[in-house]
Design a protein around this motif. Structure first.
Motif, PDB file in Angstrom:
ATOM      1  N   GLY A   7      -9.257  -3.825  86.568  1.00 51.02           N
ATOM      2  CA  GLY A   7      -9.705  -5.162  86.185  1.00 51.02           C
ATOM      3  C   GLY A   7     -10.780  -5.177  85.113  1.00 51.02           C
ATOM      4  O   GLY A   7     -11.200  -6.234  84.671  1.00 51.02           O
TER       5      GLY A   7
ATOM      6  N   VAL B  63     -15.557  -6.436  88.914  1.00 51.63           N
ATOM      7  CA  VAL B  63     -15.931  -5.258  88.143  1.00 51.63           C
ATOM      8  C   VAL B  63     -16.862  -5.648  86.989  1.00 51.63           C
ATOM      9  O   VAL B  63     -17.774  -4.895  86.641  1.00 51.63           O
ATOM     10  CB  VAL B  63     -14.682  -4.477  87.685  1.00 51.63           C
ATOM     11  CG1 VAL B  63     -13.911  -5.213  86.645  1.00 51.63           C
ATOM     12  CG2 VAL B  63     -15.056  -3.099  87.192  1.00 51.63           C
TER      13      VAL B  63
ATOM     14  N   ALA C 173      -9.595   2.065  89.715  1.00 55.76           N
ATOM     15  CA  ALA C 173      -8.605   1.846  90.774  1.00 55.76           C
ATOM     16  C   ALA C 173      -7.849   0.537  90.592  1.00 55.76           C
ATOM     17  O   ALA C 173      -6.637   0.491  90.739  1.00 55.76           O
ATOM     18  CB  ALA C 173      -9.288   1.870  92.143  1.00 55.76           C
ATOM     19  N   ASN C 174      -8.559  -0.547  90.255  1.00 58.03           N
ATOM     20  CA  ASN C 174      -7.903  -1.853  90.180  1.00 58.03           C
ATOM     21  C   ASN C 174      -7.547  -2.277  88.770  1.00 58.03           C
ATOM     22  O   ASN C 174      -6.814  -3.231  88.578  1.00 58.03           O
ATOM     23  CB  ASN C 174      -8.796  -2.938  90.799  1.00 58.03           C
ATOM     24  CG  ASN C 174      -9.048  -2.669  92.254  1.00 58.03           C
ATOM     25  OD1 ASN C 174      -8.257  -1.991  92.899  1.00 58.03           O
ATOM     26  ND2 ASN C 174     -10.145  -3.179  92.767  1.00 58.03           N
TER      27      ASN C 174
ATOM     28  N   LYS D 267      -8.226  -4.642 105.167  1.00 61.68           N
ATOM     29  CA  LYS D 267      -7.245  -5.404 104.414  1.00 61.68           C
ATOM     30  C   LYS D 267      -5.864  -5.208 105.020  1.00 61.68           C
ATOM     31  O   LYS D 267      -5.063  -6.135 105.076  1.00 61.68           O
ATOM     32  CB  LYS D 267      -7.255  -4.937 102.949  1.00 61.68           C
ATOM     33  CG  LYS D 267      -6.859  -6.015 101.982  1.00 61.68           C
ATOM     34  CD  LYS D 267      -7.197  -5.608 100.565  1.00 61.68           C
ATOM     35  CE  LYS D 267      -6.778  -6.705  99.622  1.00 61.68           C
ATOM     36  NZ  LYS D 267      -7.249  -6.490  98.284  1.00 61.68           N
TER      37      LYS D 267
ATOM     38  N   GLN E 145     -14.072   0.792  90.880  1.00 67.25           N
ATOM     39  CA  GLN E 145     -13.239  -0.420  90.813  1.00 67.25           C
ATOM     40  C   GLN E 145     -12.425  -0.452  89.529  1.00 67.25           C
ATOM     41  O   GLN E 145     -11.264  -0.819  89.523  1.00 67.25           O
ATOM     42  CB  GLN E 145     -14.123  -1.675  90.867  1.00 67.25           C
ATOM     43  CG  GLN E 145     -14.829  -1.870  92.170  1.00 67.25           C
ATOM     44  CD  GLN E 145     -14.008  -2.704  93.125  1.00 67.25           C
ATOM     45  OE1 GLN E 145     -12.828  -2.924  92.898  1.00 67.25           O
ATOM     46  NE2 GLN E 145     -14.632  -3.149  94.190  1.00 67.25           N
TER      47      GLN E 145
ATOM     48  N   SER F 239      -2.265 -16.464  92.926  1.00 66.35           N
ATOM     49  CA  SER F 239      -2.583 -15.220  92.237  1.00 66.35           C
ATOM     50  C   SER F 239      -2.960 -15.525  90.793  1.00 66.35           C
ATOM     51  O   SER F 239      -2.577 -16.562  90.260  1.00 66.35           O
ATOM     52  CB  SER F 239      -1.381 -14.287  92.293  1.00 66.35           C
ATOM     53  OG  SER F 239      -0.203 -14.998  91.949  1.00 66.35           O
TER      54      SER F 239
ATOM     55  N   PRO G  25     -10.362  -9.749  90.472  1.00 63.83           N
ATOM     56  CA  PRO G  25     -10.596  -8.314  90.200  1.00 63.83           C
ATOM     57  C   PRO G  25     -11.457  -8.101  88.956  1.00 63.83           C
ATOM     58  O   PRO G  25     -12.323  -7.212  88.937  1.00 63.83           O
ATOM     59  CB  PRO G  25      -9.188  -7.762  89.977  1.00 63.83           C
ATOM     60  CG  PRO G  25      -8.256  -8.761  90.526  1.00 63.83           C
ATOM     61  CD  PRO G  25      -8.934 -10.082  90.451  1.00 63.83           C
ATOM     62  N   THR G  26     -11.244  -8.933  87.947  1.00 59.62           N
ATOM     63  CA  THR G  26     -12.042  -8.827  86.726  1.00 59.62           C
ATOM     64  C   THR G  26     -13.479  -9.247  86.983  1.00 59.62           C
ATOM     65  O   THR G  26     -14.419  -8.612  86.505  1.00 59.62           O
ATOM     66  CB  THR G  26     -11.429  -9.701  85.619  1.00 59.62           C
ATOM     67  OG1 THR G  26     -10.097  -9.272  85.398  1.00 59.62           O
ATOM     68  CG2 THR G  26     -12.207  -9.588  84.330  1.00 59.62           C
TER      69      THR G  26
ATOM     70  N   ALA H  40     -10.250  -1.084 102.752  1.00 54.30           N
ATOM     71  CA  ALA H  40      -8.792  -0.939 102.666  1.00 54.30           C
ATOM     72  C   ALA H  40      -8.171  -1.060 104.052  1.00 54.30           C
ATOM     73  O   ALA H  40      -7.128  -1.698 104.229  1.00 54.30           O
ATOM     74  CB  ALA H  40      -8.437   0.404 102.035  1.00 54.30           C
TER      75      ALA H  40
ATOM     76  N   LEU I 293      -2.964  -7.597  87.068  1.00 51.31           N
ATOM     77  CA  LEU I 293      -4.074  -6.812  87.595  1.00 51.31           C
ATOM     78  C   LEU I 293      -3.722  -6.276  88.969  1.00 51.31           C
ATOM     79  O   LEU I 293      -3.049  -6.917  89.721  1.00 51.31           O
ATOM     80  CB  LEU I 293      -5.325  -7.688  87.683  1.00 51.31           C
ATOM     81  CG  LEU I 293      -5.759  -8.259  86.353  1.00 51.31           C
ATOM     82  CD1 LEU I 293      -6.805  -9.332  86.564  1.00 51.31           C
ATOM     83  CD2 LEU I 293      -6.330  -7.170  85.473  1.00 51.31           C
TER      84      LEU I 293
END
Lengths: 259, 307
Positions: B239, B55, B236-237, B105, B233, B301, B51-52, B102, B307
């Protein structure tokens, strides 16, 4: 991110554990928790060494001191890559509702010589025994599930987050002992528990629990809180940073190239 | 001496990150792409949580594109009107793409689909750009006139709602630019990239933009898209790590300036040739990942998983 220039933050947590005389009163022995200390995460945080001091009786001589340091639980998953139609596409995943972010066990000899495997699991001394499988994934075949749990522990061990140090406890003169555990930079901030246990002949005689805090301070804390509490504003700041830096750089460099 | 990233919760070498930013920024300056398709995989390779990495890739692309686009504006190399029309389609596309992602997913079709789409698309784009540039170079070497000339009667000219694009000297329907922006937006949301590498060939081969305007206009669109992605992003996430972005951006803005200077000294066909080969290389690397036995069978993970 290990490097030659790694700076180890020195003794950050000292705790004293008085473990009562086990020979007289097995589990009712006097035991008291020690001093709470904190590991401070600053911009130069590069992992920490946690040291725990305590006293344990010197006789009988076959007592085993085991120290368990455990980080906060967070959800996690392990995935095994799967082949579909000859291509490595998907993953078989096992999800955990809770898994310790850090799990370190220090002892003076290999854990297998301290107690039987099921005893170790009972007292939470194996990482696998600490993984709470998510309800939806409990239907997996037991062997398969155990295999993935072992792989998860192995992956975390490779990252330095799950540590088993069979030479981590040293007995010092005068009934003192000292336990050292190394935490990597990726260790999660939060409340950690340290448990000192005394075993004899594979049975636990006594234990003492204490807590230690790993917390971000200063700018690290401010930024982390900001990102958590107002993500939209934080993201806007990220965009502004990008546009501003791009603008400034093009002005500065143009001036440099003109003159 | 490492620096601790407060949101990603790990320590990284600042020099490595600045160097990485410089490299990707230079790419952005030369080719007019954001470099997200290089930055994000490289960051993940260095152990930054996904996630990091996603973004951060978008954030750096926004910075590199800003500095590049200012350079292109000065040289009058941007068709602002065209860039805005494509960007409007793009922002709508990103939003639709995020919803689509989404939904995919939810049914568990995300990862495999994304990887196959990536390989197919990159392979196709890389191959066609390289081939076209190779032919153009060969023609120049033989001393012939560049092929093509101005197209007057394709789809873009026949559709309704025609608009003048004075800078490009085009008088075409707004539907194709909007549609192109939309498609690139959907794909970039699904694939987590800025989409510059997709837009460039579309500007050249579908809209017939003059070659001198392609890179600048595409960079402008990357700027809008990357800023949107960073915001969506990041909020929302969660990150987005400003420490990491700062290091990468510091390198990228300097790299982008140097990239523009390099780009100015190269011919359009040469730039396209190198770019096409680069895209092909990334596609081959990803294809190898799909076919070969992975070195790491297991993945987990991110350590903190906050995150």
């Amino acid at each position: 991110m290990t490097g030659l220039f790694r700076i180890i933050l020195a003794v950050l947590a000292c705790a004293l554990a008085w473990v009562g005389a086990p020979a007289r009163a097995q589990n009712r022995g006097r035991s008291a928790a020690g001093i709470d200390e904190a590991v401070l995460v600053t911009s130069s945080f590069n992992g920490a060494r946690v040291t725990i001091f305590g006293t344990a009786p010197t006789s009988p001589s076959d007592l085993d001191v085991v120290v368990l340091v455990r980080g906060p639980d967070r959800p996690a998953w392990i995935g095994e890559r799967q082949r579909f139609f000859g291509l490595w596409l998907g993953q078989k995943r096992l999800r955990f509702d809770a898994a310790p972010t850090y799990f370190g066990v220090a002892s003076a000899k290999p854990l297998g010589q301290v107690a039987a495997p099921d005893t170790l699991a009972l007292y939470g001394l194996t990482p696998e025994s600490q993984l709470a499988v998510q309800a939806g994934d409990t239907g997996m075949e037991p062997e398969e599930r155990d295999r993935l749990m072992r792989e998860y522990a192995r992956l975390r061990a490779r990252e330095g987050l799950y540590v088993a140090d069979a030479a981590g406890v040293q007995r010092l003169p005068g009934g003192l002992f000292r336990a050292d555990l190394q935490m990597p930079d990726t260790t999660a901030p939060g409340l950690y528990t340290a448990k000192v246990m005394v075993f004899r002949n594979g049975r636990q005689l006594d234990s003492t629990l204490m807590t230690l805090v790993v917390s971000k301070i200063g700018l690290e804390r401010v930024l982390y809180r900001f990102a958590r509490n107002s993500p939209a504003l934080h993201a806007l700041l990220g965009v502004a940073l990008a546009l501003g830096a791009g603008f400034v750089a093009s002005r500065v460099l143009r001036r440099v190239s003109v003159t | 001496m490492d620096v601790y990233l407060p949101v990603a919760e790990m320590a990284v070498s600042p020099w490595l990150m600045i160097g990485l930013g410089f490299f990707v920024g230079a790419m952005s300056g030369v080719f007019g792409v954001g470099g997200g398709f290089l930055m994000t995989p490289l960051l993940m390779l260095l152990g930054i949580p996904a996630p990091t990495a996603v973004v951060a890739g978008a954030n750096v692309a926004a910075a590199a594109a800003t500095t590049s686009v200012l350079g292109h504006f000065e040289r009058r190399g941007v068709d602002l009107r065209m860039g805005l029309v494509v960007s409007i389609g793009g922002v709508v596309g990103v939003s639709v793409g995020a919803l689509l992602f989404a939904a995919m997913k939810a049914v568990g079709a995300d990862e495999g689909l994304v990887r196959v789409a990536y390989v197919g698309l990159l392979g196709f784009v890389g191959f066609s750009i390289t081939r076209e540039a190779w032919q153009a170079l060969a023609r120049t070497r033989r001393g012939e006139e560049p092929a093509g000339g101005r197209v007057r009667n394709d789809l873009a000219h026949r559709l309704p709602w025609k608009v003048r694009f004075p800078r490009s000297r085009l008088y075409i329907s707004v539907i194709p630019p909007l549609a192109i922006g939309f498609c690139v937006g959907v794909l970039s949301a699904i694939m987590g990239v800025g989409g510059g590498f997709l837009l460039i060939p579309l500007l050249i081969y579908v809209l017939h933009l003059p070659p001198s305007l392609v890179v600048g206009t595409s960079t402008f669109q990357v700027l809008v898209m990357a800023s949107t992605t960073t915001f969506l992003q990041g909020s929302a996430n969660g990150g987005l790590d400003l420490f990491l972005s700062g290091l990468l951006i510091g390198g990228a803005v300097v790299g982008a300036q140097i990239g523009i200077v390099i780009g100015r000294r190269m011919k359009g066909e040469q730039i396209r040739m190198v770019f096409g080969l680069l895209v092909l290389l990334v596609a081959l690397r990803l294809a190898a990942d799909l076919v070969l036995e992975p070195a790491l069978m297991f993945s987990a993970s991110p350590p903190g998983a906050g995150l």
